[in-house]
Structures are given as structure tokens and as C-alpha cells.
Design a protein around this motif. Structure first.
Motif, PDB file in Angstrom:
ATOM      1  N   GLN A   1       0.783  -1.081  -0.459  1.00 37.33           N
ATOM      2  CA  GLN A   1      -0.368  -0.179  -0.266  1.00 37.33           C
ATOM      3  C   GLN A   1       0.687   1.192   0.194  1.00 37.33           C
ATOM      4  O   GLN A   1       0.584   2.263   0.525  1.00 37.33           O
ATOM      5  N   GLN A   2       1.698   0.991  -0.264  1.00 38.17           N
ATOM      6  CA  GLN A   2       2.468   2.543  -0.685  1.00 38.17           C
ATOM      7  C   GLN A   2       2.936   2.742  -2.161  1.00 38.17           C
ATOM      8  O   GLN A   2       2.548   1.600  -3.388  1.00 38.17           O
ATOM      9  N   ARG A   3       2.564   4.231  -2.515  1.00 39.92           N
ATOM     10  CA  ARG A   3       3.014   4.601  -3.646  1.00 39.92           C
ATOM     11  C   ARG A   3       4.197   4.821  -3.954  1.00 39.92           C
ATOM     12  O   ARG A   3       4.789   4.976  -3.904  1.00 39.92           O
ATOM     13  N   LEU A   4       4.399   4.625  -5.465  1.00 37.46           N
ATOM     14  CA  LEU A   4       5.274   3.940  -6.183  1.00 37.46           C
ATOM     15  C   LEU A   4       5.210   5.209  -7.549  1.00 37.46           C
ATOM     16  O   LEU A   4       4.473   5.096  -8.373  1.00 37.46           O
ATOM     17  N   ARG A   5       6.070   5.892  -7.948  1.00 38.19           N
ATOM     18  CA  ARG A   5       6.384   6.585  -9.431  1.00 38.19           C
ATOM     19  C   ARG A   5       7.184   5.469  -9.983  1.00 38.19           C
ATOM     20  O   ARG A   5       8.697   5.799  -9.931  1.00 38.19           O
ATOM     21  N   LEU A   6       6.936   5.122 -10.940  1.00 33.01           N
ATOM     22  CA  LEU A   6       8.020   4.585 -12.058  1.00 33.01           C
ATOM     23  C   LEU A   6       8.616   5.523 -13.306  1.00 33.01           C
ATOM     24  O   LEU A   6       6.811   6.285 -13.762  1.00 33.01           O
TER      25      LEU A   6
END
Length: 65
Positions: free
Chosen positions: A17-22
């Protein structure tokens, strides 16, 4: 002066439930990655173009595929 972003980005939530930005060098690379996502991941995703305009993942798929 702010430097222009040249990547296509996607922001989504991982299993913890962590936001990732790829970041992807091209829209084509981003599209290939999107095809590997589950529907649930895609519904929660935000896509950013090189000008950092954002679009919900489901709308991006609708407009670009």
C-alpha cells in the motif's frame, strides 16, 4: 528556470500500500508496462506525460489503446 521532464511516469500502489512512481523513456515503454498491470492496479494509477499533465490510468487506457 525549471528543467523540462522528458519521461512518461506512472504512479501506483504496491502490495504494501505504498505509492510508487515509475518513469519510462517513451510512451511505448509505458504502454507495454501498463499491459502487465491488474485491473485493480490500473484503476488506482495516475499517468503523467512529459509536461506532467496527469490522467487516471483507466482514462489513459481508454484514450491511448
Amino acid at each position: 528556470m525549471r528543467q523540462q521532464q522528458t519521461t512518461w511516469d506512472i504512479e501506483l500502489t504496491d502490495e504494501q500500500q505504498q505509492r510508487l512512481r515509475l518513469q519510462f523513456e517513451s510512451q511505448r515503454e509505458l504502454q507495454k508496462f501498463i499491459l502487465t498491470l491488474t485491473v485493480e492496479q490500473l484503476l488506482d494509477a495516475q499517468v503523467y506525460d512529459p509536461e506532467q499533465r496527469s490522467m487516471e490510468g483507466k482514462l489513459y487506457v481508454y484514450h491511448c489503446f
